[in-house]
Design a protein around this motif. Structure first.
Motif, PDB file in Angstrom:
ATOM      1  N   GLN A 148      53.587  61.728  36.386  1.00  0.00           N
ATOM      2  CA  GLN A 148      54.410  61.123  35.343  1.00  0.00           C
ATOM      3  C   GLN A 148      55.381  60.136  35.971  1.00  0.00           C
ATOM      4  O   GLN A 148      55.999  60.420  36.982  1.00  0.00           O
ATOM      5  CB  GLN A 148      55.192  62.221  34.622  1.00  0.00           C
ATOM      6  CG  GLN A 148      56.125  61.713  33.548  1.00  0.00           C
ATOM      7  CD  GLN A 148      56.765  62.862  32.799  1.00  0.00           C
ATOM      8  OE1 GLN A 148      56.106  63.824  32.453  1.00  0.00           O
ATOM      9  NE2 GLN A 148      58.055  62.752  32.541  1.00  0.00           N
ATOM     10  N   PHE A 149      55.499  58.986  35.350  1.00  0.00           N
ATOM     11  CA  PHE A 149      56.514  58.003  35.718  1.00  0.00           C
ATOM     12  C   PHE A 149      57.572  58.068  34.618  1.00  0.00           C
ATOM     13  O   PHE A 149      57.283  57.799  33.458  1.00  0.00           O
ATOM     14  CB  PHE A 149      55.926  56.598  35.832  1.00  0.00           C
ATOM     15  CG  PHE A 149      54.788  56.487  36.820  1.00  0.00           C
ATOM     16  CD1 PHE A 149      54.737  57.258  37.963  1.00  0.00           C
ATOM     17  CD2 PHE A 149      53.766  55.589  36.595  1.00  0.00           C
ATOM     18  CE1 PHE A 149      53.699  57.143  38.869  1.00  0.00           C
ATOM     19  CE2 PHE A 149      52.715  55.457  37.493  1.00  0.00           C
ATOM     20  CZ  PHE A 149      52.677  56.237  38.633  1.00  0.00           C
ATOM     21  N   ASN A 150      58.782  58.410  34.988  1.00  0.00           N
ATOM     22  CA  ASN A 150      59.828  58.701  34.016  1.00  0.00           C
ATOM     23  C   ASN A 150      60.511  57.482  33.428  1.00  0.00           C
ATOM     24  O   ASN A 150      61.104  57.575  32.355  1.00  0.00           O
ATOM     25  CB  ASN A 150      60.916  59.572  34.667  1.00  0.00           C
ATOM     26  CG  ASN A 150      60.378  60.880  35.145  1.00  0.00           C
ATOM     27  OD1 ASN A 150      59.533  61.484  34.508  1.00  0.00           O
ATOM     28  ND2 ASN A 150      60.860  61.324  36.291  1.00  0.00           N
TER      29      ASN A 150
ATOM     30  N   ARG B 237      49.543  60.685  33.319  1.00  0.00           N
ATOM     31  CA  ARG B 237      48.092  60.907  33.415  1.00  0.00           C
ATOM     32  C   ARG B 237      47.835  62.244  34.064  1.00  0.00           C
ATOM     33  O   ARG B 237      48.625  62.726  34.870  1.00  0.00           O
ATOM     34  CB  ARG B 237      47.376  59.799  34.182  1.00  0.00           C
ATOM     35  CG  ARG B 237      47.654  59.782  35.678  1.00  0.00           C
ATOM     36  CD  ARG B 237      46.635  59.007  36.471  1.00  0.00           C
ATOM     37  NE  ARG B 237      45.484  59.846  36.711  1.00  0.00           N
ATOM     38  CZ  ARG B 237      44.385  59.457  37.325  1.00  0.00           C
ATOM     39  NH1 ARG B 237      44.263  58.227  37.760  1.00  0.00           N
ATOM     40  NH2 ARG B 237      43.385  60.278  37.522  1.00  0.00           N
ATOM     41  N   THR B 238      46.733  62.853  33.677  1.00  0.00           N
ATOM     42  CA  THR B 238      46.336  64.094  34.331  1.00  0.00           C
ATOM     43  C   THR B 238      45.608  63.751  35.622  1.00  0.00           C
ATOM     44  O   THR B 238      45.097  62.639  35.796  1.00  0.00           O
ATOM     45  CB  THR B 238      45.426  64.950  33.423  1.00  0.00           C
ATOM     46  OG1 THR B 238      44.273  64.182  33.082  1.00  0.00           O
ATOM     47  CG2 THR B 238      46.156  65.400  32.177  1.00  0.00           C
ATOM     48  N   LEU B 239      45.580  64.707  36.511  1.00  0.00           N
ATOM     49  CA  LEU B 239      44.859  64.521  37.774  1.00  0.00           C
ATOM     50  C   LEU B 239      43.609  65.372  37.774  1.00  0.00           C
ATOM     51  O   LEU B 239      42.768  65.292  38.544  1.00  0.00           O
ATOM     52  CB  LEU B 239      45.765  64.886  38.965  1.00  0.00           C
ATOM     53  CG  LEU B 239      47.056  64.076  39.070  1.00  0.00           C
ATOM     54  CD1 LEU B 239      47.908  64.603  40.224  1.00  0.00           C
ATOM     55  CD2 LEU B 239      46.765  62.598  39.279  1.00  0.00           C
TER      56      LEU B 239
ATOM     57  N   PHE C  66      47.074  55.731  33.430  1.00  0.00           N
ATOM     58  CA  PHE C  66      48.346  56.189  32.862  1.00  0.00           C
ATOM     59  C   PHE C  66      48.479  55.669  31.438  1.00  0.00           C
ATOM     60  O   PHE C  66      48.100  54.546  31.143  1.00  0.00           O
ATOM     61  CB  PHE C  66      49.534  55.693  33.699  1.00  0.00           C
ATOM     62  CG  PHE C  66      49.654  56.380  35.022  1.00  0.00           C
ATOM     63  CD1 PHE C  66      50.470  57.487  35.176  1.00  0.00           C
ATOM     64  CD2 PHE C  66      48.932  55.924  36.115  1.00  0.00           C
ATOM     65  CE1 PHE C  66      50.575  58.129  36.400  1.00  0.00           C
ATOM     66  CE2 PHE C  66      49.030  56.556  37.342  1.00  0.00           C
ATOM     67  CZ  PHE C  66      49.851  57.660  37.491  1.00  0.00           C
ATOM     68  N   GLU C  67      49.025  56.508  30.581  1.00  0.00           N
ATOM     69  CA  GLU C  67      49.291  56.125  29.201  1.00  0.00           C
ATOM     70  C   GLU C  67      50.787  56.119  28.966  1.00  0.00           C
ATOM     71  O   GLU C  67      51.514  56.933  29.546  1.00  0.00           O
ATOM     72  CB  GLU C  67      48.657  57.122  28.237  1.00  0.00           C
ATOM     73  CG  GLU C  67      47.144  57.155  28.284  1.00  0.00           C
ATOM     74  CD  GLU C  67      46.589  58.161  27.287  1.00  0.00           C
ATOM     75  OE1 GLU C  67      47.145  58.261  26.162  1.00  0.00           O
ATOM     76  OE2 GLU C  67      45.619  58.840  27.640  1.00  0.00           O
TER      77      GLU C  67
ATOM     78  N   HIS D  76      54.403  71.326  38.582  1.00  0.00           N
ATOM     79  CA  HIS D  76      52.984  70.979  38.762  1.00  0.00           C
ATOM     80  C   HIS D  76      52.706  69.508  38.415  1.00  0.00           C
ATOM     81  O   HIS D  76      51.586  69.040  38.558  1.00  0.00           O
ATOM     82  CB  HIS D  76      52.108  71.889  37.898  1.00  0.00           C
ATOM     83  CG  HIS D  76      52.377  71.742  36.430  1.00  0.00           C
ATOM     84  ND1 HIS D  76      53.491  72.279  35.814  1.00  0.00           N
ATOM     85  CD2 HIS D  76      51.683  71.099  35.467  1.00  0.00           C
ATOM     86  CE1 HIS D  76      53.471  71.976  34.537  1.00  0.00           C
ATOM     87  NE2 HIS D  76      52.388  71.253  34.288  1.00  0.00           N
ATOM     88  N   VAL D  77      53.732  68.783  37.971  1.00  0.00           N
ATOM     89  CA  VAL D  77      53.594  67.363  37.628  1.00  0.00           C
ATOM     90  C   VAL D  77      54.292  66.542  38.712  1.00  0.00           C
ATOM     91  O   VAL D  77      55.458  66.774  39.026  1.00  0.00           O
ATOM     92  CB  VAL D  77      54.214  67.053  36.245  1.00  0.00           C
ATOM     93  CG1 VAL D  77      54.109  65.567  35.921  1.00  0.00           C
ATOM     94  CG2 VAL D  77      53.536  67.891  35.160  1.00  0.00           C
ATOM     95  N   ALA D  78      53.567  65.599  39.270  1.00  0.00           N
ATOM     96  CA  ALA D  78      54.098  64.736  40.328  1.00  0.00           C
ATOM     97  C   ALA D  78      54.839  63.548  39.724  1.00  0.00           C
ATOM     98  O   ALA D  78      54.655  63.199  38.563  1.00  0.00           O
ATOM     99  CB  ALA D  78      52.962  64.235  41.222  1.00  0.00           C
TER     100      ALA D  78
END
Length: 160
Positions: free
Chosen positions: A113-115, A158-160, A133-134, A75-77
């Motif tokens: 999320q950016f990994n 970040r949440t969407l 984004f945090e 569920h996380v892009a």
């Protein structure tokens, strides 16, 4: 700017955007000598939604959108963005981020999320923060920068 799904006919244009960034080795943990076929296979990995950004008839960027994980993390892009060298500072990355957030919502993702955001890529870090984004994690010395040595990478969320 027009952002549309990429097709196989766009591969030459995508490679022209990817090649200088991958060769520089400053922002992606990709081998600097990666070949065209391998780079395009990476960008078009099954499950990636690949987009092309055009402006005044020219390709100015590309990005992919995918699930960050499978199963319970699906569920996380996650996205990867690259702006053509000559198009930096023109709002292309911001446009791609906005578009990717909209696409992710349409695909029912609940967060993004950016990994692995290389800490020395300060323009990207600042932009992603301005987009909500945090930095939720720091990977100490996780990236070997070609001129700065080992530098940190961030996990951003970040949440969407």
């Amino acid at each position: 700017m027009d952002i549309r799904p990429a097709t196989s006919e766009d591969d030459d244009a995508i490679w022209r955007v990817l090649q200088p960034v991958f060769r520089a080795g400053e922002t992606y943990p990709i081998p600097r000598d990666i070949g065209r076929a391998e780079a395009l296979a990476y960008w078009h990995t099954p499950g990636h939604h690949v987009f092309l950004v055009e402006d005044m008839g020219g390709v100015v960027g590309t990005y992919y959108l995918r699930a960050n994980q499978r199963g319970g993390g699906a569920h996380v892009a996650n996205c990867g963005y690259i702006v053509a060298d000559e198009q930096t500072h023109k709002g292309v990355a911001r446009a791609m981020c906005i578009h990717s957030i909209e696409q992710a919502k349409q695909l029912s993702f609940r967060a993004m999320q950016f990994n692995f955001v290389v800490s020395t890529n300060s323009r990207a870090v600042k932009l992603w923060q301005s987009m909500g984004f945090e930095i939720v994690g720091k990977l100490p010395h996780a990236f070997h920068h070609p001129t700065r040595g080992h530098v940190d990478a961030y996990v951003m969320f970040r949440t969407l």
